[in-house]
Design a protein around this motif. Structure first.
Motif, mmCIF file in Angstrom:
data_model
loop_
_atom_site.group_PDB
_atom_site.id
_atom_site.type_symbol
_atom_site.label_atom_id
_atom_site.label_comp_id
_atom_site.label_asym_id
_atom_site.label_seq_id
_atom_site.Cartn_x
_atom_site.Cartn_y
_atom_site.Cartn_z
ATOM 1 N N GLY A 1 0.929 -1.147 -0.062
ATOM 2 C CA GLY A 1 0.112 -0.130 0.079
ATOM 3 C C GLY A 1 0.968 1.368 -0.069
ATOM 4 N N SER A 2 0.277 2.326 0.060
ATOM 5 C CA SER A 2 1.042 3.602 0.147
ATOM 6 C C SER A 2 1.020 4.235 1.593
ATOM 7 C CB SER A 2 0.295 4.793 -0.948
ATOM 8 O OG SER A 2 -1.025 4.871 -0.590
ATOM 9 N N LYS A 3 0.034 3.760 2.451
ATOM 10 C CA LYS A 3 -0.003 4.120 3.739
ATOM 11 C C LYS A 3 -0.339 3.110 4.566
ATOM 12 C CE LYS A 3 -3.131 7.417 4.009
ATOM 13 N NZ LYS A 3 -4.211 8.308 4.358
ATOM 14 N N GLY A 4 0.205 2.989 6.012
ATOM 15 C CA GLY A 4 0.336 1.788 6.853
ATOM 16 C C GLY A 4 -0.040 2.090 8.325
ATOM 17 N N TRP A 5 -0.775 0.956 8.807
ATOM 18 C CA TRP A 5 -0.698 1.081 10.154
ATOM 19 C C TRP A 5 -0.440 -0.432 10.841
ATOM 20 C CZ3 TRP A 5 -3.868 3.105 6.599
ATOM 21 C CH2 TRP A 5 -4.569 4.330 6.853
ATOM 22 N N LEU A 6 -0.059 -0.361 11.972
ATOM 23 C CA LEU A 6 0.360 -1.528 12.774
ATOM 24 C C LEU A 6 -0.059 -1.482 14.267
ATOM 25 C CD1 LEU A 6 2.228 -4.041 12.194
ATOM 26 C CD2 LEU A 6 4.081 -2.840 13.177
ATOM 27 N N ALA A 7 -0.607 -2.613 14.577
ATOM 28 C CA ALA A 7 -1.364 -2.921 15.770
ATOM 29 C C ALA A 7 -0.694 -4.139 16.608
ATOM 30 C CB ALA A 7 -2.737 -2.885 15.922
ATOM 31 N N THR A 8 -0.294 -4.053 17.686
ATOM 32 C CA THR A 8 0.181 -5.170 18.402
ATOM 33 C C THR A 8 -0.930 -5.360 19.720
ATOM 34 O OG1 THR A 8 1.517 -3.789 20.172
ATOM 35 C CG2 THR A 8 2.481 -4.769 18.276
ATOM 36 N N THR B 1 -13.028 -3.402 12.331
ATOM 37 C CA THR B 1 -12.387 -2.150 12.063
ATOM 38 C C THR B 1 -12.455 -1.758 10.735
ATOM 39 O OG1 THR B 1 -10.369 -3.177 10.655
ATOM 40 C CG2 THR B 1 -10.278 -3.257 13.038
ATOM 41 N N PRO B 2 -12.138 -0.335 10.309
ATOM 42 C CA PRO B 2 -12.544 0.322 9.110
ATOM 43 C C PRO B 2 -11.839 -0.529 7.909
ATOM 44 C CG PRO B 2 -11.706 1.977 10.760
ATOM 45 C CD PRO B 2 -11.666 0.531 11.394
ATOM 46 N N PHE B 3 -10.974 -1.510 8.245
ATOM 47 C CA PHE B 3 -10.090 -2.290 7.272
ATOM 48 C C PHE B 3 -10.778 -3.563 6.898
ATOM 49 C CE2 PHE B 3 -7.307 0.675 9.612
ATOM 50 C CZ PHE B 3 -7.099 1.618 8.421
ATOM 51 N N ALA C 1 -2.370 -2.775 8.702
ATOM 52 C CA ALA C 1 -3.623 -2.505 7.608
ATOM 53 C C ALA C 1 -2.648 -1.645 6.528
ATOM 54 C CB ALA C 1 -4.451 -1.554 8.236
ATOM 55 N N VAL C 2 -3.211 -1.717 5.339
ATOM 56 C CA VAL C 2 -2.565 -1.022 4.301
ATOM 57 C C VAL C 2 -3.701 -0.304 3.563
ATOM 58 C CG1 VAL C 2 -0.323 -2.305 4.142
ATOM 59 C CG2 VAL C 2 -2.333 -3.125 2.658
ATOM 60 N N SER C 3 -3.246 0.985 3.018
ATOM 61 C CA SER C 3 -4.447 1.473 1.964
ATOM 62 C C SER C 3 -3.653 2.148 0.850
ATOM 63 C CB SER C 3 -5.053 2.461 2.628
ATOM 64 O OG SER C 3 -4.381 3.551 3.095
ATOM 65 N N THR C 4 -4.353 2.197 -0.270
ATOM 66 C CA THR C 4 -4.019 2.752 -1.363
ATOM 67 C C THR C 4 -4.961 3.951 -1.773
ATOM 68 O OG1 THR C 4 -5.399 1.407 -2.848
ATOM 69 C CG2 THR C 4 -3.128 0.656 -2.452
ATOM 70 N N ASN C 5 -4.923 4.575 -2.832
ATOM 71 C CA ASN C 5 -6.010 5.574 -3.090
ATOM 72 C C ASN C 5 -7.469 5.165 -3.120
ATOM 73 O OD1 ASN C 5 -3.929 7.338 -3.374
ATOM 74 N ND2 ASN C 5 -3.682 7.630 -5.479
ATOM 75 N N SER C 6 -7.645 3.778 -3.598
ATOM 76 C CA SER C 6 -9.034 3.277 -3.685
ATOM 77 C C SER C 6 -9.550 2.059 -2.849
ATOM 78 C CB SER C 6 -9.169 2.765 -5.088
ATOM 79 O OG SER C 6 -8.297 1.797 -5.423
ATOM 80 N N THR C 7 -8.321 1.359 -1.989
ATOM 81 C CA THR C 7 -8.904 0.524 -1.089
ATOM 82 C C THR C 7 -7.973 0.465 0.241
ATOM 83 O OG1 THR C 7 -7.050 -1.241 -2.204
ATOM 84 C CG2 THR C 7 -9.139 -1.171 -2.992
ATOM 85 N N ALA C 8 -8.579 -0.161 1.047
ATOM 86 C CA ALA C 8 -7.865 -0.412 2.505
ATOM 87 C C ALA C 8 -8.255 -1.885 2.703
ATOM 88 C CB ALA C 8 -8.349 0.779 3.516
ATOM 89 N N LYS C 9 -7.225 -2.330 3.330
ATOM 90 C CA LYS C 9 -7.508 -3.893 3.907
ATOM 91 C C LYS C 9 -6.489 -4.385 4.969
ATOM 92 C CE LYS C 9 -4.575 -5.833 0.255
ATOM 93 N NZ LYS C 9 -4.429 -7.013 -0.715
#
Length: 129
Positions: free
Chosen positions: A46-53, A62-64, A110-118
């Motif tokens: 993706g172009s943007k990311g989040w990481l949870a522990t 979640t939103p993803f 979680a990763v997102s691009t301009n059109s998707t997030a998963k």
């Protein structure tokens, strides 16, 4: 054949056991999860990311998508952060305290691009002495 019961590791001599994940993984962690050790974390896809522990596994909306982490046992959430084309790489140090030994930590990104997030795959590791 070996000279012990199938549930026993006896009798395997100098054999080596290799574990491989043949599926595509957007979240990868490498290193030996020993107290105080440095672990390499990589997130791609993706172009943007989040990481949870989290300290426990669970089932949380979640939103993803549906996360495999227990949202009531979250230890930390990092993000959003940019993911370069080569992937996001970070070295993190595991706690060196004795109270962390034997504890299992679960991570999911979680990763997102301009059109998707998963959500990414989940990784679990037990901190060893």
């Amino acid at each position: 054949t070996k000279g012990t019961h199938n549930n026993s590791l006896g009798g395997i001599g100098n054999s080596r056991i290799a574990v491989a994940d043949v599926g595509a993984s957007q979240l990868r962690i490498s290193g030996y999860p020993r107290a105080g050790a440095a672990m390499d974390v990589e997130l791609t896809g993706g172009s943007k990311g989040w990481l949870a522990t989290s300290a426990r596994l669970g089932h949380a909306e979640t939103p993803f998508g549906v996360s495999q982490l227990d949202k009531n046992a979250l230890l930390r959430i990092v993000g959003p952060f940019p993911i370069p084309a080569s992937g996001w790489h970070k070295t993190v140090n595991l706690p060196s305290t004795a109270s962390g030994i034997g504890r299992t930590v679960h991570l999911q990104g979680a990763v997102s691009t301009n059109s998707t997030a998963k959500l990414t795959n989940r990784v679990s590791m037990r901190i060893l002495p």
